[in-house]
Design a protein around this motif. Structure first.
Motif, PDB file in Angstrom:
ATOM      1  N   SER A  93      14.071  90.134 -44.939  1.00 41.67           N
ATOM      2  CA  SER A  93      13.448  89.187 -45.866  1.00 41.67           C
ATOM      3  C   SER A  93      14.106  87.819 -45.768  1.00 41.67           C
ATOM      4  O   SER A  93      13.436  86.793 -45.866  1.00 41.67           O
ATOM      5  CB  SER A  93      13.504  89.719 -47.298  1.00 41.67           C
ATOM      6  N   GLN A  94      15.419  87.793 -45.547  1.00 42.68           N
ATOM      7  CA  GLN A  94      16.088  86.506 -45.406  1.00 42.68           C
ATOM      8  C   GLN A  94      15.646  85.795 -44.130  1.00 42.68           C
ATOM      9  O   GLN A  94      15.479  84.581 -44.123  1.00 42.68           O
ATOM     10  CB  GLN A  94      17.599  86.676 -45.400  1.00 42.68           C
TER      11      GLN A  94
ATOM     12  N   THR B 206      13.945  82.221 -44.191  1.00 44.56           N
ATOM     13  CA  THR B 206      14.586  81.136 -43.438  1.00 44.56           C
ATOM     14  C   THR B 206      13.596  80.482 -42.486  1.00 44.56           C
ATOM     15  O   THR B 206      13.514  79.251 -42.418  1.00 44.56           O
ATOM     16  CB  THR B 206      15.796  81.673 -42.645  1.00 44.56           C
TER      17      THR B 206
ATOM     18  N   SER C 147      23.633  82.105 -47.320  1.00 49.73           N
ATOM     19  CA  SER C 147      23.436  82.515 -45.931  1.00 49.73           C
ATOM     20  C   SER C 147      24.769  82.678 -45.224  1.00 49.73           C
ATOM     21  O   SER C 147      24.963  83.617 -44.465  1.00 49.73           O
ATOM     22  CB  SER C 147      22.584  81.481 -45.193  1.00 49.73           C
TER      23      SER C 147
ATOM     24  N   TYR D 260      17.284  93.312 -46.790  1.00 49.59           N
ATOM     25  CA  TYR D 260      17.667  91.953 -47.158  1.00 49.59           C
ATOM     26  C   TYR D 260      17.714  91.051 -45.940  1.00 49.59           C
ATOM     27  O   TYR D 260      17.338  89.888 -46.003  1.00 49.59           O
ATOM     28  CB  TYR D 260      19.023  91.949 -47.865  1.00 49.59           C
TER      29      TYR D 260
END
Length: 110
Positions: free
Chosen positions: A35-36, A40, A18, A32
């Protein structure tokens, strides 16, 4: 920058964490990033729930409450809950397009 020290600091990360994504000097694919963010929020929510369960177990076992280490662990768990809540709430309040309750690059943005 080694060639021009007066220009500032340039961070280069060669691992996929991260922190590496946050500090990246290159544009990140929006797929990305989305989705992160979802991952999270899910994992932080699970962490909050499990921390609350841990505190509940400590409080339920009254014999443990007399120990100093238990009181310290409860304090740590409460601190982690508050930090996690602040992180999740920031993700919900800050929108990349600037329409959220907290604007990017403001003093409220952690």
């Amino acid at each position: 920058d080694k060639d021009n020290p007066g220009a500032g600091v340039l961070c280069k990360c060669r691992h996929n964490t991260s922190f590496a994504i946050v500090m990246s000097t290159k544009k990140i694919n929006p797929v990305y990033g989305a989705s992160q963010t979802i991952l999270t929020n899910v994992l932080m929510s699970i962490s909050i729930v499990l921390l609350i369960v841990s505190i509940s177990i400590f409080i339920y076992l009254k014999k443990l409450l007399k120990r100093r280490s238990t009181k310290i662990n409860i304090g740590y768990a409460c601190s982690l809950i508050l930090a996690s809540l602040a992180f999740v709430l920031q993700n919900l309040l800050v929108k990349p397009d600037g329409t959220g309750a907290i604007k990017l690059e403001s003093t409220a943005c952690l």
